[in-house]
Design an enzyme around this catalytic site. Structure first.
Site, short mmCIF file in Angstrom:
data_model
loop_
_atom_site.label_atom_id
_atom_site.label_comp_id
_atom_site.label_asym_id
_atom_site.label_seq_id
_atom_site.Cartn_x
_atom_site.Cartn_y
_atom_site.Cartn_z
CE LYS A 121 42.39 40.98 45.35
NZ LYS A 121 43.73 41.23 45.90
CB THR A 122 43.81 35.60 40.84
OG1 THR A 122 43.56 37.00 40.62
CG2 THR A 122 43.66 34.86 39.52
CG ASP B 273 41.61 40.86 39.20
OD1 ASP B 273 41.29 41.16 40.36
OD2 ASP B 273 42.79 40.79 38.82
CB THR C 149 42.96 46.34 45.17
OG1 THR C 149 42.64 47.23 44.09
CG2 THR C 149 43.63 45.11 44.60
NE ARG D 284 50.53 39.12 42.34
CZ ARG D 284 49.41 39.82 42.09
NH1 ARG D 284 49.49 41.14 41.99
NH2 ARG D 284 48.26 39.20 41.95
#
Length: 351
Positions: free
Chosen positions: A75-76, A120, A169, A228
């Site tokens: 997402k980032t 975020d 999230t 990640r």
């Protein structure tokens, strides 16, 4: 303060290892710079490409964008890629960091025409701050009230048109008024092993290491469908190969390194296995409420909901019912293979 007696000492909570400064720096260096480097999420990427090109032709800022999904799916990275593709400056912050309305006003008034504001964990914005965000998203203005009672005055701040990109999230925790103000809403899904292999090969090239194809497949299959985690496991395999191996990242080295990290063949780690064993052994396979499960594990409720559950649900180890979480047949079979669970082993024998 005297320590508690051994009979009353609380067990240490189970937490995933936090990223240190080196990990954060490496994550930034491994982050893709453009859509051509981004792997996976094909439908989302293609839709964003079209929206960006259309906005450039009309010479308009991109519509507000909401990205939802479990942690570590990009997402980032997508937010920074969008900023790069439109040629805009990006200002990044998080929901908990914006504690007061004044903080939000300070951020918004510093944005230039077409800039991008990335928030975020946007679902963690306070209600007061969220109310100030509505007119900013719709009309590029903020009404700020100073003083109280008969001396109250309204100050209107006119803002330059900007694009808000929110990441969450927990999309279900977003209020309907906030969610409805996003022109584009996308949910990111877990990655396929082959997509993770491509990500690992790119990361290995950037890190200057030779990753054998079979080793890349092994790491990808145990990365819980999350880039990640794949990059984190790749660094741990690299460390293991340099210290206890010959330096080559082969499949046997990868398997040994991941076993040393407590990651099994299906990508489950210690807390995943403990959640499954607790549901099976303590609660007869469920259903069990999330609060009762968190109390039994001495773990935070949000950790189980945000970090543990998404993959266990998608992989078919858990299912949600109206009465709580319940272990599936696959969970019984997996826990039985680990030994130490009489109930799971009995199920495997009679199944």
């Amino acid at each position: 303060m005297k320590p508690l007696p051994a009979t009353t000492q609380m067990p240490a909570p189970i937490v995933r290892p936090a990223e240190n400064d080196d990990d954060r720096i490496l994550n930034l260096s491994l982050r893709p710079k453009g859509f051509n480097e981004f792997v996976g999420q094909g439908q989302v990427v293609e839709t964003l490409r079209v929206a960006i090109q259309a906005g450039k032709r009309r010479k308009e800022p991109l519509e507000h964008l909401l990205l939802a999904g479990p942690p570590g799916l990009g997402k980032t990275s997508l937010a920074h890629i969008v900023a790069h593709e439109v040629g805009a400056k990006i200002t990044a912050t998080s929901g908990p960091a914006i504690g007061r309305a004044g903080d939000l006003i300070g951020v918004l008034t510093n944005l230039e025409e077409g800039d991008i504001l990335f928030i975020d964990e946007i679902h963690r914005l306070s209600k007061v701050v969220e109310e100030f965000l509505y007119p900013a998203m719709e009309n590029s203005e903020i009404d700020f009230i100073i003083d109280k009672g008969p001396y109250a005055k309204t100050i209107k701040f006119h803002l330059k048109r900007f694009t808000l990109i929110g990441a969450t999230t927990r999309a279900g925790l977003l209020s309907n008024p906030l969610r409805s103000r996003f022109g584009m809403v996308y949910h990111l899904d877990f990655y396929q092993p082959q997509e993770l292999v491509s990500i690992l090969q790119r990361s290995a090239k950037l890190l200057g290491i030779v990753l054998e194809p079979e080793a890349a497949t092994t790491v990808a299959e145990r990365s819980r469908g999350t880039p990640r985690i794949a990059n984190r496991l790749l660094r741990r395999v690299r460390d293991y190969a340099q210290v206890k191996g010959s330096g080559a990242l082969s499949r046997p080295v990868a398997e040994a390194a991941l076993a040393a990290q407590g990651v099994d063949a299906l990508g489950l780690d210690a807390i995943d296995r403990k959640v499954l064993k607790t549901i099976i052994d303590f609660y007869g396979g469920g259903p069990v409420g999330i609060d009762a499960l968190a109390a039994a594990l001495n773990e935070e409720r949000d950790t189980i909901v945000d970090v543990v559950e998404p993959y266990l649900l998608s992989a078919g180890f858990l299912k949600r019912t109206a009465r709580g979480r319940k272990a599936t047949r696959l969970a019984y079979q997996h826990v039985a293979g680990l030994k130490g669970s009489a109930r799971a082993e009995l199920f495997a024998e009679t199944a």
